[in-house]
Design a protein around this motif. Structure first.
Motif, mmCIF file in Angstrom:
data_model
loop_
_atom_site.group_PDB
_atom_site.id
_atom_site.type_symbol
_atom_site.label_atom_id
_atom_site.label_comp_id
_atom_site.label_asym_id
_atom_site.label_seq_id
_atom_site.Cartn_x
_atom_site.Cartn_y
_atom_site.Cartn_z
ATOM 1 N N TRP A 68 -54.936 -1.299 76.591
ATOM 2 C CA TRP A 68 -54.260 -1.789 77.521
ATOM 3 C C TRP A 68 -52.479 -1.195 76.740
ATOM 4 O O TRP A 68 -51.528 -1.554 77.228
ATOM 5 N N LEU A 69 -52.632 -1.150 75.409
ATOM 6 C CA LEU A 69 -51.542 -0.488 75.192
ATOM 7 C C LEU A 69 -50.949 0.644 74.833
ATOM 8 O O LEU A 69 -50.287 1.269 75.091
ATOM 9 N N ARG A 70 -52.215 1.774 75.405
ATOM 10 C CA ARG A 70 -52.468 3.459 75.457
ATOM 11 C C ARG A 70 -52.004 3.771 76.331
ATOM 12 O O ARG A 70 -51.037 4.860 76.308
ATOM 13 N N LEU A 71 -51.496 2.326 77.707
ATOM 14 C CA LEU A 71 -51.095 3.051 78.575
ATOM 15 C C LEU A 71 -49.806 2.874 78.409
ATOM 16 O O LEU A 71 -48.824 3.638 79.587
ATOM 17 N N LEU A 72 -48.961 2.646 77.499
ATOM 18 C CA LEU A 72 -48.204 1.854 77.146
ATOM 19 C C LEU A 72 -46.618 2.930 77.345
ATOM 20 O O LEU A 72 -45.496 2.919 77.904
ATOM 21 N N PRO A 73 -46.786 4.380 76.766
ATOM 22 C CA PRO A 73 -46.254 5.266 76.340
ATOM 23 C C PRO A 73 -46.429 6.279 77.632
ATOM 24 O O PRO A 73 -45.035 6.571 78.059
ATOM 25 N N LYS A 74 -47.646 6.285 78.411
ATOM 26 C CA LYS A 74 -47.518 6.796 79.597
ATOM 27 C C LYS A 74 -46.492 6.560 80.414
ATOM 28 O O LYS A 74 -45.968 7.398 81.414
ATOM 29 N N SER A 75 -46.206 5.642 81.120
ATOM 30 C CA SER A 75 -45.440 4.557 81.364
ATOM 31 C C SER A 75 -44.111 5.088 81.286
ATOM 32 O O SER A 75 -43.736 4.891 82.488
ATOM 33 N N LEU A 76 -43.692 4.685 80.373
ATOM 34 C CA LEU A 76 -42.417 4.892 79.552
ATOM 35 C C LEU A 76 -42.183 6.844 80.323
ATOM 36 O O LEU A 76 -41.126 6.790 80.489
ATOM 37 N N PHE A 77 -42.862 6.881 79.945
ATOM 38 C CA PHE A 77 -42.879 8.865 79.739
ATOM 39 C C PHE A 77 -42.535 8.442 81.806
ATOM 40 O O PHE A 77 -41.668 9.879 81.795
ATOM 41 N N ARG A 78 -42.823 8.421 82.126
ATOM 42 C CA ARG A 78 -43.213 7.957 84.145
ATOM 43 C C ARG A 78 -41.589 7.603 84.102
ATOM 44 O O ARG A 78 -41.242 8.362 84.954
ATOM 45 N N ILE A 79 -41.146 7.140 83.509
ATOM 46 C CA ILE A 79 -40.346 6.482 83.856
ATOM 47 C C ILE A 79 -38.716 7.272 83.303
ATOM 48 O O ILE A 79 -37.845 7.373 84.533
ATOM 49 N N ILE A 80 -38.951 7.452 82.429
ATOM 50 C CA ILE A 80 -37.894 8.605 81.906
ATOM 51 C C ILE A 80 -38.240 10.009 82.924
ATOM 52 O O ILE A 80 -36.784 10.972 83.077
ATOM 53 N N ASP A 81 -38.970 10.687 83.480
ATOM 54 C CA ASP A 81 -38.854 11.562 83.265
ATOM 55 C C ASP A 81 -38.630 11.496 85.118
ATOM 56 O O ASP A 81 -39.267 11.800 85.966
ATOM 57 N N LYS A 82 -37.424 11.753 85.503
ATOM 58 C CA LYS A 82 -37.423 11.480 87.036
ATOM 59 C C LYS A 82 -37.618 12.739 88.131
ATOM 60 O O LYS A 82 -38.078 12.588 88.929
ATOM 61 N N LYS A 83 -37.390 13.658 87.034
ATOM 62 C CA LYS A 83 -37.908 15.342 88.029
ATOM 63 C C LYS A 83 -39.005 14.950 88.471
ATOM 64 O O LYS A 83 -39.495 16.014 89.514
ATOM 65 N N SER B 64 -44.034 1.936 95.983
ATOM 66 C CA SER B 64 -44.175 2.862 95.546
ATOM 67 C C SER B 64 -45.447 3.294 94.731
ATOM 68 O O SER B 64 -45.661 1.487 94.200
ATOM 69 N N GLN B 65 -46.347 4.110 94.461
ATOM 70 C CA GLN B 65 -47.553 4.314 93.513
ATOM 71 C C GLN B 65 -46.588 4.164 91.960
ATOM 72 O O GLN B 65 -47.493 3.775 91.622
ATOM 73 N N CYS B 66 -45.935 5.293 91.631
ATOM 74 C CA CYS B 66 -45.393 4.999 90.453
ATOM 75 C C CYS B 66 -44.433 3.599 89.961
ATOM 76 O O CYS B 66 -45.215 2.996 89.252
ATOM 77 N N ALA B 67 -44.417 2.729 91.174
ATOM 78 C CA ALA B 67 -43.609 1.134 90.673
ATOM 79 C C ALA B 67 -44.721 0.709 90.283
ATOM 80 O O ALA B 67 -44.801 -0.625 89.617
#
Length: 246
Positions: A107-122, A54-57
């Motif tokens: 490269w570091l600024r992308l980390l919180p966005k990725s973590l947010f997407r992981i938590i935001d299951k809906k 998937s795109q998210c993965a």
């Protein structure tokens, strides 16, 4: 070797962030290496339910692959793994002078966005209490019996008692506070739910500015000001509860 400029509390937080990745340690050596990325991604896929193609993965893998490769580049020449001491030295060179996530490298600024997407299951572009609790229990490993009161308090602090939704913009502020904050005050300590600092349940107010100042790093930092009303007596105690990742 010069002393670290990181405060003891910053080191405590960053050690937890290190352990957040080391729990996927493929050979159990307690160090981060490229092979640990597969274990981390398996944990992400198990938690989110994303299909591996998937795109998210794919985006999550790309972000963390870049992060892991950059870590290796910043290690000593010829090294292919990062121990805790090297991890601290990397952050010690990155954090001083930073006022928001915009001051960190891409490269570091992308980390919180990725973590947010992981938590935001809906996938509704905001994190609610149920999603945060699920992340704390199933991904981080906080005991389920502790999570309800922790999440309620975390959401109060991260949303200013529900006045502002926990969107990607505000989550970026929280992540910046997690990295930059030198003392046990501020909503960033709830990023991983690993710190339950209590100074008589001190209240914090997230100061939000108008949406048109988001592009200004200084203004963004000012939005993250915390009004502290902690006891001023010298014998005030800060109690810290530390949870290790599952």
């Amino acid at each position: 070797m010069s002393a670290l400029k990181l405060s003891p509390f910053q080191q405590e937080k960053l050690q937890y962030y290190f352990n957040f990745f080391v729990v996927s340690d493929s050979d159990g050596n307690g160090q981060l290496e490229l092979s640990d990325l597969d274990g981390f991604m398996k944990k992400v896929l198990d938690f989110t339910g994303w299909d591996v193609d998937s795109q998210c993965a794919r985006e999550c893998h790309e972000v963390h692959e870049c992060f892991f490769h950059t870590l290796m580049e910043k290690a000593e020449k010829g090294s292919d793994r990062i121990n805790l001491a090297k991890w601290f030295r990397m952050w010690d060179g990155l954090i001083p002078g930073c006022m928001s996530m915009r001051n960190f490298p891409v490269w570091l600024r992308l980390l919180p966005k990725s973590l947010f997407r992981i938590i935001d299951k809906k996938g509704d572009e905001k994190i609610d209490a149920k999603e945060l609790a699920d992340f704390y229990v199933k991904f981080v490993g906080i005991p389920e019996g502790n999570v309800t009161s922790l999440v309620n308090y975390a959401m109060e602090q991260m949303t200013d008692h529900g006045k502002y939704p926990l969107t990607l913009d505000s989550y970026n502020q929280m992540f910046a506070n997690f990295l930059i904050g030198r003392t046990p005050y501020g909503p960033g300590r709830f990023i991983f739910g690993c710190f339950e600092h209590m100074v008589q349940r001190t209240e914090f107010q997230l100061i939000q500015g108008p949406s048109d100042i988001l592009q200004d790093p200084l203004s963004e930092f000012k939005r993250l000001q915390i009004a502290q009303h902690s006891p001023q007596t010298p014998n005030s105690l800060v109690k810290v509860k530390f949870f290790r990742a599952a």
